[in-house]
Design a protein around this motif. Structure first.
Motif, short mmCIF file in Angstrom:
data_model
loop_
_atom_site.label_atom_id
_atom_site.label_comp_id
_atom_site.label_asym_id
_atom_site.label_seq_id
_atom_site.Cartn_x
_atom_site.Cartn_y
_atom_site.Cartn_z
N ILE A 315 0.75 -0.86 0.01
CA ILE A 315 0.51 0.12 -0.09
C ILE A 315 0.95 0.99 -0.23
O ILE A 315 1.80 1.57 0.72
N LEU A 316 0.66 2.17 -0.92
CA LEU A 316 1.09 3.32 -0.95
C LEU A 316 0.19 4.03 -1.22
O LEU A 316 -0.48 4.52 -2.50
N ILE A 317 -0.03 4.94 -0.34
CA ILE A 317 -1.23 5.97 -1.03
C ILE A 317 -1.22 7.80 -1.00
O ILE A 317 -0.25 8.24 0.27
N GLU A 318 -0.77 7.93 -1.92
CA GLU A 318 -0.43 10.18 -2.44
C GLU A 318 -1.27 10.82 -1.56
O GLU A 318 -2.54 10.14 -0.43
N LYS A 319 -0.80 11.92 -1.18
CA LYS A 319 -1.36 12.97 -0.60
C LYS A 319 -2.96 13.25 -1.40
O LYS A 319 -2.90 13.04 -2.70
N GLU A 320 -3.34 14.24 -0.01
CA GLU A 320 -4.16 14.75 -1.47
C GLU A 320 -5.39 14.37 -1.81
O GLU A 320 -5.63 13.21 -1.32
N ILE A 321 -7.12 14.21 -1.68
CA ILE A 321 -8.07 13.55 -1.83
C ILE A 321 -7.92 12.89 -3.24
O ILE A 321 -8.32 11.05 -2.93
N PHE A 322 -6.87 13.10 -4.18
CA PHE A 322 -7.15 12.88 -5.20
C PHE A 322 -5.99 11.52 -4.89
O PHE A 322 -6.47 9.78 -5.51
N GLY A 323 -5.27 11.26 -4.09
CA GLY A 323 -4.55 10.31 -4.05
C GLY A 323 -5.07 9.24 -2.80
O GLY A 323 -5.36 7.68 -3.57
N TYR A 324 -6.04 10.16 -2.40
CA TYR A 324 -6.90 8.13 -1.18
C TYR A 324 -8.19 7.98 -2.48
O TYR A 324 -8.44 7.00 -1.96
N HIS A 349 -3.11 8.73 4.84
CA HIS A 349 -4.41 9.09 4.71
C HIS A 349 -4.22 8.53 5.87
O HIS A 349 -6.24 8.37 6.17
N GLY A 350 -3.79 7.64 7.28
CA GLY A 350 -4.27 7.28 8.17
C GLY A 350 -4.81 5.24 7.84
O GLY A 350 -4.69 4.72 6.32
N LEU A 351 -4.04 4.50 9.26
CA LEU A 351 -4.09 2.88 9.13
C LEU A 351 -5.26 2.43 8.53
O LEU A 351 -5.57 1.73 8.06
N VAL A 352 -6.99 3.15 10.12
CA VAL A 352 -7.57 2.42 9.90
C VAL A 352 -8.83 2.91 8.63
O VAL A 352 -9.05 1.92 8.50
N PRO A 353 -9.22 4.06 8.27
CA PRO A 353 -10.34 4.08 6.79
C PRO A 353 -9.16 3.31 5.62
O PRO A 353 -10.12 2.69 4.76
N ALA A 354 -8.12 3.34 5.88
CA ALA A 354 -7.44 2.40 4.70
C ALA A 354 -8.06 0.96 4.72
O ALA A 354 -8.46 0.04 3.69
N ARG A 383 -1.08 17.05 7.44
CA ARG A 383 -2.90 16.55 7.87
C ARG A 383 -3.48 16.54 6.64
O ARG A 383 -3.91 17.45 5.37
N CYS A 384 -4.18 15.65 6.64
CA CYS A 384 -5.10 15.32 5.34
C CYS A 384 -6.59 16.07 5.38
O CYS A 384 -6.96 16.65 6.77
N PRO A 385 -6.72 16.83 4.31
CA PRO A 385 -7.55 17.83 4.40
C PRO A 385 -8.92 17.07 4.91
O PRO A 385 -9.53 16.09 4.84
N PRO A 389 -12.36 11.67 1.67
CA PRO A 389 -12.61 10.50 2.27
C PRO A 389 -12.70 10.05 3.56
O PRO A 389 -13.67 9.14 4.15
N CYS A 390 -11.37 9.75 4.02
CA CYS A 390 -10.98 8.70 5.09
C CYS A 390 -11.28 9.32 6.22
O CYS A 390 -11.02 8.94 7.26
N CYS A 391 -11.28 11.11 6.02
CA CYS A 391 -11.72 12.13 7.71
C CYS A 391 -13.71 11.31 8.19
O CYS A 391 -13.54 11.61 8.48
N LEU A 392 -14.06 10.65 7.30
CA LEU A 392 -15.27 10.24 7.64
C LEU A 392 -15.35 9.56 8.18
O LEU A 392 -14.79 8.00 8.55
N ALA A 393 -16.46 9.54 9.43
CA ALA A 393 -16.84 8.42 10.34
C ALA A 393 -16.79 7.17 9.94
O ALA A 393 -16.36 6.09 10.23
N MET A 394 -18.12 6.87 9.32
CA MET A 394 -18.31 6.20 8.25
C MET A 394 -17.27 5.24 7.63
O MET A 394 -17.89 4.02 8.12
#
Length: 483
Positions: A315-324, A349-354, A383-385, A389-394
């Motif tokens: 897993i290699l996830i780039e920065k910004e919304i486009f990366g996720y 973008h954080g371990l948990v959402p991925a 710090r991801c904006p 989507p990675c910041c959504l609690a769901m």
């Protein structure tokens, strides 16, 4: 003569037949040590020259660098065994540079007698020699190797400046294993060698650079394993009815693979798999192993197969919304797998959402292995904006995920970071009725040492009937249980 009647000073070893003495000298694992036995007595003077294994020399037992070439010449001139079961040359790391033409001369001298393994190892420079090599121009030389009709294994680790010239005539009739690393070679010579000169070749490992951008074509009825890490390859064309394992690295512009028995496939490097340019003919939709080194490069390949025994993802996830969003699109369709191994190498973008996203595809998975190489490092640096989507609690909840087949989970490179603790907690909340144990391998030399308090902190995040075992890694990379 009875045992008690033997003289105390009697040399019983010298009375052994030659083939037993040869075995004793081979066990010394040093030609220099074997040659030194010639001073013991007249009986021992020429015994070493008939030993079936000739290794010149092990790194720990080399002659002085200035005398290396003379020592090899002398050993080859003295050695007269009719067959050489194993022949090897390890060049020194320091001292005068051994030219490729001298190595070619040594190979020619044993080519008709080699009946087993052949090894040529040119070690990478170390210390000041390595520093000097960084600024010195690459010395281009040619290493011409003869055909070894009776050799069964050939392993060549060469100088990156050497141009390996393969024989255009002659057969490697008995060769089953060939490894070539760190050399330059012509694509046409490589194609001819595999297709017409190695009728019994079963395993081929290539880490080379083609002299010019060119095609490589292999038509072989014997090849079972192919590792193709080749720079400047324009097109790889393989027809191999017995091929079971294929590893492809670097960016191969085109590939045409006909391998009806293919069971293990590894797609590595940055070259993006494109089904329009990389074609697998006669290959079914099921594999025993699919190893994708980078999800961006192998996204379409994930959709090429329906079922795999083991799926390995890096897993290699780039920065910004486009990366996720790219990561979500690349992994939205995964083949059904019994074992999933995930290496989190680079993630902004954080371990948990991925991982929650991947877990939704694990409904049939029995074993899950996760290597947390950088679970929170990149998250701390960036710090991801909040609109990502990675910041959504769901996207961080697992209550609705059913892992009805999951029996075994192992987390390695664990550091007990907050993100890792949250992942363990969310994993425990999945509907995984048959999961009874999580194995945690703590990171070697972590910032936070593993203690009983840390263990209890992790266990407090899990449901009560879930057993959690902890291991540390010793200096010899062996897992040690932590009580």
């Amino acid at each position: 003569m009875a045992e008690d009647d033997r003289r105390p000073d009697e040399d019983r070893i010298s009375g052994l037949p030659d083939h037993l003495l040869h075995g004793i000298l081979v066990d010394l694992r040093s030609v220099r040590a074997a040659a030194r036995t010639s001073v013991l007595s007249r009986r021992w003077r020429h015994v070493w020259t008939q030993i079936p294994k000739l290794v010149l020399f092990h790194l720990h037992d080399q002659p002085p660098p200035a005398l290396f070439m003379i020592s090899v010449d002398a050993a080859l001139a003295a050695h007269s065994a009719p067959a050489v079961e194993d022949f090897g040359i390890t060049l020194p790391t320091d001292g005068p540079r051994v030219p490729a033409c001298r190595v070619a001369q040594w190979l020619r001298s044993v080519s008709q007698r080699a009946v087993g393994g052949l090894v040529v190892f040119v070690p990478s420079p170390t210390g000041m020699s390595r520093l000097a090599s960084l600024f010195a121009p690459i010395v281009e030389e040619e290493l011409e190797i003869p055909s070894f009709g009776a050799a069964t294994r050939i392993l060549l680790t060469l100088d990156e400046g050497w141009r390996l010239r393969l024989p255009t005539t002659g057969l490697f009739s008995a060769l089953t294993l060939l490894t070539i690393s760190s050399a330059r070679v012509k694509g046409s010579e490589l194609s001819s060698l595999v297709s017409t000169q190695c009728p019994r070749l079963e395993a081929l490992y290539l880490t080379v650079t083609l002299c010019t951008v060119s095609d490589v074509s292999m038509r072989t009825d014997s090849l079972e394993v192919l590792s193709f890490c080749v720079e400047n390859a324009r097109c790889l064309d393989v027809v191999a009815p017995r091929l079971e394992q294929l590893n492809v690295s670097h960016d191969v512009i085109e590939a045409n693979i006909s391998a009806p028995k293919l069971a293990k496939l590894a797609w590595r490097g940055s070259g993006v798999y494109d089904p329009r340019r990389h074609k697998f003919a006669d290959v079914g939709r099921c594999l025993r192993l699919l190893d994708i080194n980078e999800t961006r490069a192998g996204a379409s390949l994930l959709q090429r197969f329906d079922t795999v025994g083991e799926l390995k993802l890096t897993i290699l996830i780039e920065k910004e919304i486009f990366g996720y969003q790219s990561f979500l699109n690349e992994t939205k369709v995964l083949p059904r797998c019994e074992t999933m191994s995930v290496s989190v190498v680079w993630n902004y973008h954080g371990l948990v959402p991925a991982m929650v996203h991947l877990l939704r595809s694990c409904t049939a998975t029995r074993k899950l292995f996760v290597a947390l190489f950088s679970s929170d490092y990149y998250n701390m640096m960036y710090r991801c904006p909040m609109s990502c989507p990675c910041c959504l609690a769901m996207n961080c909840k697992t209550d609705d995920i059913t892992l009805g087949s999951l029996e075994e989970v192992e987390l390695s490179e664990f550091t007990c970071s907050q993100e890792e603790l949250e992942f363990v907690e969310q994993l425990s909340r999945c509907n995984a009725a048959v999961l009874k144990k999580i194995v945690i391998c703590y990171k070697r030399r972590p910032r936070t040492p593993l203690t009983k308090e840390v263990c209890e902190k992790v266990r407090s995040k899990c449901r009560s009937n879930l057993k959690v075992e902890f291991y540390t890694t010793s200096d010899v990379l062996r897992r040690v249980p932590f009580d």
